[in-house]
Enzyme design. Sequence first.
Site, PDB file in Angstrom:
ATOM      1  CD1 TRP A 129       3.112   0.521  -4.130  1.00 20.84           C
ATOM      2  CD2 TRP A 129       5.190   0.001  -3.482  1.00 20.84           C
ATOM      3  NE1 TRP A 129       3.983   1.246  -4.912  1.00 20.84           N
ATOM      4  CE2 TRP A 129       5.269   0.950  -4.527  1.00 20.84           C
ATOM      5  CE3 TRP A 129       6.388  -0.474  -2.922  1.00 20.84           C
ATOM      6  CZ2 TRP A 129       6.480   1.434  -5.014  1.00 20.84           C
ATOM      7  CZ3 TRP A 129       7.582   0.008  -3.416  1.00 20.84           C
ATOM      8  CH2 TRP A 129       7.614   0.944  -4.447  1.00 20.84           C
TER       9      TRP A 129
ATOM     10  CD  GLU B 227       2.999   0.347 -11.923  1.00 18.08           C
ATOM     11  OE1 GLU B 227       2.118  -0.231 -12.609  1.00 18.08           O
ATOM     12  OE2 GLU B 227       2.735   1.253 -11.095  1.00 18.08           O
TER      13      GLU B 227
ATOM     14  CG  ASP C 130       0.514   4.376  -4.470  1.00 19.26           C
ATOM     15  OD1 ASP C 130       1.653   4.813  -4.253  1.00 19.26           O
ATOM     16  OD2 ASP C 130      -0.124   4.683  -5.480  1.00 19.26           O
TER      17      ASP C 130
ATOM     18  CG  ASP D 192       7.387   7.649 -11.402  1.00 17.43           C
ATOM     19  OD1 ASP D 192       6.964   7.924 -10.264  1.00 17.43           O
ATOM     20  OD2 ASP D 192       7.021   6.641 -12.041  1.00 17.43           O
TER      21      ASP D 192
END
Length: 436
Positions: free
Chosen positions: A357, A400, A169, A35
């Site tokens: 994801w 996000e 993840d 990030d």
Amino acid sequence: MINLIGDAERVLKLNWRNGFTIPTSKLYPFQWNWDSGFISIGHSYFQLDYAIQELESLFSSQWENGMVPHIVFHSENEKTYFPNYDFWESNVNAGAPQRPKSSGITQPAVHGFVLENLLEKFPDNEKLIAFVKAIFPKVVKYHRFLYTYRDPEREGLMFIFHPWESGRDNSPLWDASLDRIVLNEEDLPKYERRDTSLAPSDERPTSYQYDRYVYLLQLGKKYNYDGEGIFEESPFLIQDTLMNVALIKSNQSLINIGKRFGMDVGELEEWQQQSMSRFKEKLWDSSLQTFAAYDLRGGHLVPHKEIGGLAALYAEIPTDEQAEQLNNYLQSLHTRGYYICPSFDVDSPLFDSKRYWRGPVWPQMNWMIYYGLKKYGFEDTARIVKSDLIELATKLGYYEYFESQKSLVENLSAGYGGSDFSWTAACTLDLIKEDS
Ligand code: GLC
């Protein structure tokens, strides 16, 4: 319409914590490795000093073995996150700094290409040049860690032993490896998740997955997070596409930077040559027409189409013909009513356009793919990738990650996961500014 540039500045300043930037408050209250790279690029538009401090503070957590951890716990009073520093116990490794505390695994090595990006923006800024020269050996040391500890057979491809290292993840890519882990209750310490009380649980990993994340964390800890036992024992052992893409792209950036400043780049060139050719020959799945991760424990490619394979464009790994196939795939998703690029194969039964994801659109992935497409001259697709992200951020805000099906977005008023998200602001901003 919201002012995207002004809002990006607001988000980046909101999440700035006197020396580093958190991804978003509550859900991720510390500094995250990759990030920080994208965030640094975002800050550079308003305050180059922040961009520099961001990377300096990340590398203040570098271990003696060279690893840069995936989370840096600058504050030890923040109790809303699991697994926190006291669960990681990174001091099992004598070379982990006492402070700042950190996790024991890593994330995609984006820092080399971030430095080159900053230098392209401010080629003559003396402060930046001095900073790049000072941090250069640390970034090389990080790559040396990856090539030494994560590539014991000297293939040129690094492995990961935890899904969190991949940055993706709960991707379905990891399901089969996680299924190898058969757990009895006594195999796990007691723990309490915090993420599902801060974001809706249908947007987060399942508890089956979480138990296995904790199991792999414990396995890493047992071997001080860098011991050979990890390679010998971990049921999860993957040569991931995106991890190696980031490494290859950053190698090249470090070579370019090193040449400019007269530094020795011999070691980098050796790594780069080996990694580039090994990636090309080992990770192309001709039946799926994409690059795929390699499962070292199972001895086979992980047979799925997903975003990490597409990211190979960013490091200019594909041949022209392969790039064409990846481009056609993206165009077909666009025609079928998806925002490109969904993070996972929309035709797979494992696709879930909402769950983290397993299908949503992720801003930093669009950013990499955009620049990759441009390198190959696919201007039209690049333009769509960019405008899709801008449209999502305009309609829904700097979340996000985002719903990938256009028909569903019509009825939504928000994105998924955390709001006021730093890398979403940074990457969208950079794409807006890029050709202006
Ligand atoms: C999630 C993402 C990871 C990211 C982190 C902080 O864990 O999967 O890629 O670095 O959140 O934003």
